[in-house]
Design an enzyme around this catalytic site. Structure first.
Site, short mmCIF file in Angstrom:
data_model
loop_
_atom_site.label_atom_id
_atom_site.label_comp_id
_atom_site.label_asym_id
_atom_site.label_seq_id
_atom_site.Cartn_x
_atom_site.Cartn_y
_atom_site.Cartn_z
CG HIS A 1 -63.27 30.14 14.30
ND1 HIS A 1 -63.19 29.25 13.26
CD2 HIS A 1 -62.00 30.25 14.79
CE1 HIS A 1 -61.93 28.84 13.12
NE2 HIS A 1 -61.19 29.44 14.04
CG HIS B 1 -57.57 31.97 11.37
ND1 HIS B 1 -58.93 32.01 11.16
CD2 HIS B 1 -57.36 30.95 12.25
CE1 HIS B 1 -59.51 31.07 11.87
NE2 HIS B 1 -58.58 30.41 12.54
CG ASP C 1 -57.77 30.85 16.02
OD1 ASP C 1 -58.97 30.72 15.74
OD2 ASP C 1 -56.86 30.20 15.46
CG HIS D 1 -56.62 27.40 20.22
ND1 HIS D 1 -57.32 28.57 20.09
CD2 HIS D 1 -56.69 26.80 19.02
CE1 HIS D 1 -57.80 28.65 18.87
NE2 HIS D 1 -57.43 27.60 18.20
ZN LIG Z 1 -59.11 29.28 14.23
#
Ligand SMILES: [Zn+2]
Length: 280
Positions: free
Chosen positions: A75, A229, A233, A256
């Site tokens: 973030h 969001h 990311d 991720h």
């Molecule tokens: Zn996040």
């Protein structure tokens, strides 16, 4: 030509992390042209914010070196790249970056208040020469040449989130208003399970969107906050390219792990980028 930037003044954050619940403190310090984004952990180790220093991607992006690591860097890195900061030293004490409100808004607002200084060297860009496709099960990530950094994100979660699509040009103005305010999120039953297992220790209704069976337990900041969001990311993980991305990214259900796998493969090899990068 765009020039490199850094912060006009240092900014600082302190507070509990989302996953560990432990206190972390971060100072983001101005840095000269060519420095890039770098981490210093516990006053002991320093390394560039690059994919080869990623040590875990299970619930957050964790970077580290020599036995020191810090969790949930995505973030803050997202806010730095999204707001157009090329050079900064991220000086961290503690195991995790503070969660703040679960978004990148606090970081982006503080960067905006500090302001950016223009440096007298051209921005170092990461420019792909061909389209690359990465897979991880049913997740897909496509990285293609483009005139500017753009992210198209498709998520497909169970109800009540469902399928969402966001197309975001990542310019500092658009990032600050359209992407940075969107908070991390989860499903109520999964969060109950995480808490039972001693995880998500810093998670509260103030720093995460929680979806119950019938909808979010508190008002959303945008109707497609989860997909936004995920863009946030992705921008943070792409900061680990070590240069300013000039590409279009199409992300389908990615996270991720896939972001970091792609960024590691796409990163220029042989140390620090020193010029306008062309790589594939
Ligand atoms: Zn996040």
């Amino acid at each position: 030509m765009q020039y490199q930037t850094t912060l006009r003044d240092a900014i600082a954050f302190e507070g509990p992390g989302l996953h560990t619940g432990q206190l972390g403190s971060v100072r983001v310090l101005p840095a000269p042209a060519g420095h890039g984004l770098r981490f210093r952990l516990d006053g002991a180790v320093e390394f560039p914010a690059r994919a080869e220093y990623v040590v875990d991607t299970v619930r957050a992006t964790v970077v580290g070196k020599g036995g020191h690591a810090v969790s949930t860097v995505e973030h803050l890195l997202s806010a730095l790249l999204g707001c157009g900061v090329d050079n900064a030293l991220i000086d961290v004490e503690g195991p995790e970056i503070p969660v703040e409100d679960g978004s990148a808004k606090v970081f982006a607002d503080r960067i905006g208040t500090a302001g950016l200084a223009t440096l007298h060297e051209a921005r170092v860009r990461w420019i792909p020469t061909e389209t690359r496709v990465f897979h991880d099960g049913d997740k897909v990530l496509i990285v293609a040449p483009a005139p500017a950094f753009r992210v198209r994100m498709i998520v497909d979660y169970r109800p009540p989130v469902g399928v969402q699509y966001v197309d975001a040009a990542i310019t500092p103005d658009a990032y600050r208003t359209e992407i940075a305010p969107n908070r991390t999120f989860g499903f109520q039953d999964e969060i109950d399970d995480l808490i039972r297992r001693g995880l998500a220790k810093g998670g509260t209704l103030d720093n995460a969107v929680v979806f119950g069976p019938n909808g979010p337990l508190a008002p959303l900041r945008s109707p497609d906050e989860p997909a936004r969001h995920k863009v946030l990311d992705l921008v943070g993980d792409f900061a680990l390219l070590g240069a300013y991305p000039q590409c279009e990214v199409v992300a389908i259900k990615s996270g991720h792990k896939l972001h970091c796998t792609a960024v590691r493969e796409l990163s220029p090899h042989g140390g620090e980028p020193s010029a306008v990068s062309a790589t594939s």
